[in-house]
Design an enzyme around this catalytic site. Structure first.
Site, PDB file in Angstrom:
ATOM      1  N   ASP A 106      40.459   4.070  13.976  1.00  0.00           N
ATOM      2  CA  ASP A 106      40.253   4.915  15.204  1.00  0.00           C
ATOM      3  C   ASP A 106      41.335   6.003  14.893  1.00  0.00           C
ATOM      4  OD1 ASP A 106      42.472   3.232  15.740  1.00  0.00           O
ATOM      5  OD2 ASP A 106      42.050   3.403  17.655  1.00  0.00           O
ATOM      6  N   GLU A 107      41.987   6.168  13.925  1.00  0.00           N
ATOM      7  CA  GLU A 107      42.829   7.334  13.884  1.00  0.00           C
ATOM      8  C   GLU A 107      43.188   7.548  12.377  1.00  0.00           C
ATOM      9  OE1 GLU A 107      47.294   6.753  14.902  1.00  0.00           O
ATOM     10  OE2 GLU A 107      46.779   4.519  14.856  1.00  0.00           O
TER      11      GLU A 107
END
Length: 367
Positions: A106-107
Site C-alpha cells: 500500500d505504499e
C-alpha cells in the site's frame, strides 16, 4: 554537469485493506471495519477510519480491537485481492516513472526527477496519480512531495486521508523544526526518552546540538540524527530490491510442545517452497542457501535457528528435513510451549558466487 535536485513522491493508500473491503461490499461503507480473523491469537491487519476513531490500530490484538469497538465488522483478510489492486496502482505509478520503490502493498516511493509523463512538476504528477487511483480503483491515496525520501514520507501523513502535502526545498528546515523528534525515522520510545533527558523534544531542539556532541553521545546514529534534523537524506529510490528472505509463519490456536511441531513445520515449508519456486521463475540465477526456523514461546520469547548446509536445499523434502532438524538446536526446557512457528529461506547467492566455490555447492541439473 551537476545532478538535478531530486523530486520524490511518497504515495500511501488510505486504510488500504479496509478500504478495498468497503469498496467491494457497499454494506460496509461508513461502518467501522477491522480486517482480521477473530480469536485470541489474531492481530489487526487494517482498520477503517471509522474504526480508528475508537482507537483501533494495525498490529493490535484482535480481542483488544473488539473491546474498543464492540460493533466493529470483522472481515478476514483477502491478500490475493489486495495484491491485485496493488498491481493496478503500481501500473499507474509506472505511467510517470520507472523509478519506483515499493515498501509494501500500500505504499511506495517514486523518483519523478525526470518523469516519463511530461508533466512539469512533482505536484502535478502526484495529483494525477491520486486522480487515476480514485477513478480506476475507486480508492483514495495520500501523497507527500519533497526533495528526498525522508521528507516525502513525513509529508504524506500531513493531509491523510485523501490528501496531498508538498514540501519544497527551501521549506524543509521550517517544516521540520516544530515536529516532535519522535517523527524522525528510527527514533522510537526509548530514544525519544533519552533525547527528552537532554531537553530535546522537537526537531528544532535537536538542531541546537552540534554534530560532534550527538556523535559522542550516540555514535554514528548521532551523526544521522544531526543530518535528519536538517532534512538531509541522500538515499536514492531503489527500483529493484533483491529478495533477502522468503518465509511463512503461523500462530496456533493452542500452544504446542516442540515435538508436536513437525507437521506444522512441513506445512509452512511447503508454502515457503512454493513462494521460492515463483521467485525462481523471475530470477532463476538467485538461489537460497540458508534455512531458518523461527519460534515464539507461549510467553512471547522469539528465537530463531538457522543453518547453511554444504549443499543448498533443492527440493521441498530437503527443506522440510532441514527445518525440522533445526529443532535439535533449541535448548529451552522440554516443557516449553510454542505459540508460533515459521520457516524461511535466505542467504540468496548469485551464480558467480556458487561457481567460485564449487566444493561447497551443487549445481541444479539442467532440464
Amino acid at each position: 554537469m551537476p545532478a538535478l535536485p531530486r523530486k520524490i513522491i511518497h504515495v500511501d493508500m488510505d486504510a488500504f485493506y479496509a478500504s478495498v473491503e468497503q469498496r467491494d461490499d457497499p454494506s460496509l461503507r461508513g461502518r467501522p471495519v477491522v480486517v482480521a480473523w477473530r480469536g485470541n491469537r489474531s492481530v489487526v491487519c487494517a482498520a477503517s477510519y471509522e474504526a480508528r476513531t475508537y482507537g483501533v490500530r494495525s498490529a493490535m490484538p484482535a480481542v483488544r480491537a473488539e473491546r474498543l469497538c464492540p460493533h466493529a465488522v470483522f472481515v478476514p483478510p483477502d491478500f490475493v485481492r489486495y495484491k491485485a489492486v496493488s498491481r493496478h496502482v503500481r501500473e499507474i505509478f509506472a505511467r510517470h516513472t520507472d523509478r519506483i520503490e515499493p515498501l509494501s502493498l500500500d505504499e511506495a516511493y517514486l523518483d519523478v526527477t525526470a518523469p516519463k509523463s511530461g508533466l512539469p512538476t512533482a505536484t502535478e504528477i502526484a495529483e494525477a496519480i491520486r486522480a487515476a487511483i480514485r477513478e480506476e480503483c475507486q480508492l483514495t491515496a495520500s501523497a507527500g512531495v519533497g526533495p528526498n525520501k525522508f521528507i516525502a514520507k513525513i509529508a504524506s501523513d500531513f493531509n491523510k486521508p485523501d490528501g496531498l502535502f508538498v514540501v519544497r526545498p527551501h521549506q524543509v528546515e521550517a517544516f521540520l523544526a516544530p515536529l516532535p523528534v519522535g517523527r524522525l525515522p528510527g527514533v522510537g520510545k526509548v530514544m525519544e526518552a533519552r533525547l527528552a533527558g537532554l531537553g530535546i523534544a522537537t526537531v528544532g531542539d535537536l538542531r541546537g546540538f552540534e554534530r560532534d556532541d550527538l556523535e559522542r553521545r550516540f555514535g554514528r546514529w548521532g551523526r544521522r540524527l544531526h543530518e535528519l534534523s536538517f532534512g538531509i537524506d541522500e538515499h536514492p529510490v531503489v527500483s529493484e530490491r533483491p529478495t533477502l528472505q522468503i518465509s511463512a509463519e503461523d500462530t496456533f490456536a493452542t500452544d504446542l510442545l516442540l515435538d508436536a511441531l513437525a507437521p506444522h513445520i512441513a506445512r509452512l515449508a511447503e508454502k515457503t517452497w512454493s513462494a521460492y519456486e515463483r521467485e525462481l521463475v523471475q530470477a532463476p540465477e538467485r538461489l537460497a542457501r540458508t534455512v531458518v526456523l523461527k519460534l515464539k514461546t507461549s510467553d512471547f520469547q522469539i528465537l530463531t535457528r538457522s543453518v547453511t548446509p554444504p549443499e543448498r536445499p533443492t527440493t521441498l523434502a530437503q527443506l522440510i528435513d532441514i527445518a525440522c532438524g533445526l529443532r535439535e538446536r533449541v535448548t529451552l526446557a522440554s516443557r516449553t510451549r510454542y505459540r508460533l512457528v515459521g520457516v524461511a529461506l535466505s542467504g540468496f547467492t548469485e551464480p558467480h558466487t556458487i561457481d567460485a566455490q564449487p566444493q561447497l555447492f551443487t549445481q541444479p541439473h539442467a532440464d
